[in-house]
Design an enzyme around this catalytic site. Structure first.
Site, short mmCIF file in Angstrom:
data_model
loop_
_atom_site.label_atom_id
_atom_site.label_comp_id
_atom_site.label_asym_id
_atom_site.label_seq_id
_atom_site.Cartn_x
_atom_site.Cartn_y
_atom_site.Cartn_z
N SER A 128 0.80 -1.22 0.00
CA SER A 128 0.00 0.00 0.00
C SER A 128 0.84 1.27 0.00
O SER A 128 0.49 2.25 -0.66
CB SER A 128 -0.94 0.01 1.21
OG SER A 128 -1.83 -1.08 1.16
N HIS A 179 0.44 4.49 4.42
CA HIS A 179 -0.17 5.13 3.26
C HIS A 179 0.36 6.56 3.11
O HIS A 179 0.77 6.98 2.02
CB HIS A 179 -1.69 5.16 3.40
CG HIS A 179 -2.32 3.81 3.28
ND1 HIS A 179 -3.69 3.63 3.27
CD2 HIS A 179 -1.78 2.57 3.19
CE1 HIS A 179 -3.96 2.34 3.16
NE2 HIS A 179 -2.83 1.68 3.12
#
Length: 212
Positions: A128, A179
């Protein structure tokens, strides 16, 4: 830009690094399931997941290996789909070698942020951070290189980024630090790469076509 109409053979030829990343993720998942379970903490740590435990520091190589480790098949499927659809055009823009470096740096930045900002014990894994770095690259290009990004693609990228960060906050067990770290890392590397390209082009214009 994000409509994938290539055959499998064409995709492999056009996007070899993205193909290799997806394949590595699949192989790691198979190996983890054969060894134990991709949702088992011991298995995740053995295969290179990140961790935060008071009094212990993760080995440096985990900042890389954790990019290719996923927690459960759904996690793998979601990230592999994002890579398959969204990362491929960036590989064509940057070239395979620069794209590979960009992807790894973004993923490492996400894992660094995760390690720095987590105050509680955790185990982290997944692509991610690197994927959010890819999103950041498109966002950077949509602002500073509008000649490369059409309006529809720009709208798609903004929508993905906004929804992605909202999702990161409201869904439990999502590593928002990874993230955000990957996103910031992607922005920084995009700026550096653009600066390098501009300087190279300026030097070529000064030297002229016959210079060595």
């Amino acid at each position: 830009m994000f409509a994938r109409r290539e055959s499998l053979g064409q995709y492999v030829r056009l996007y070899p690094v993205t193909t290799a990343i997806i394949l590595i993720q699949l192989l790691v998942m198979v190996a983890m399931e054969w060894y134990g379970s991709s949702k088992n903490s011991e298995t995740l740590l053995r295969f290179g997941a990140m961790f935060g435990i008071p009094g212990f520091e993760p080995e440096p190589w985990r900042y890389v290996t954790a990019i290719f480790v996923h927690i459960g098949f759904q996690h793998l499927l979601f990230n592999s789909f994002a890579l398959y659809v969204f990362a491929a055009p960036l590989e064509r823009m940057l070239g395979s070698l620069r794209y590979a470096a960009f992807y790894l740096v973004s993923g490492i930045a996400g894992n660094l942020a995760s390690a720095w900002f987590h105050s509680d014990p955790f185990i982290g894994a997944g692509a991610s951070g690197a994927i959010y770095g890819v999103y950041a690259a498109y966002l950077y290009l949509s602002v500073f290189r509008r000649d490369l990004i059409d309006y529809q693609t720009k709208q798609t990228v903004w929508t993905i980024v906004i929804i992605g960060f909202v999702y990161s906050f409201i869904i439990p067990n999502v590593d928002i630090y990874a993230h955000a770290g990957g996103f910031v890392g992607g922005l920084a590397v995009s700026a550096l790469m653009t600066l390098f390209v501009k300087r190279r082009r300026r030097r070529e214009s000064w030297d002229g076509p016959g210079a060595e």
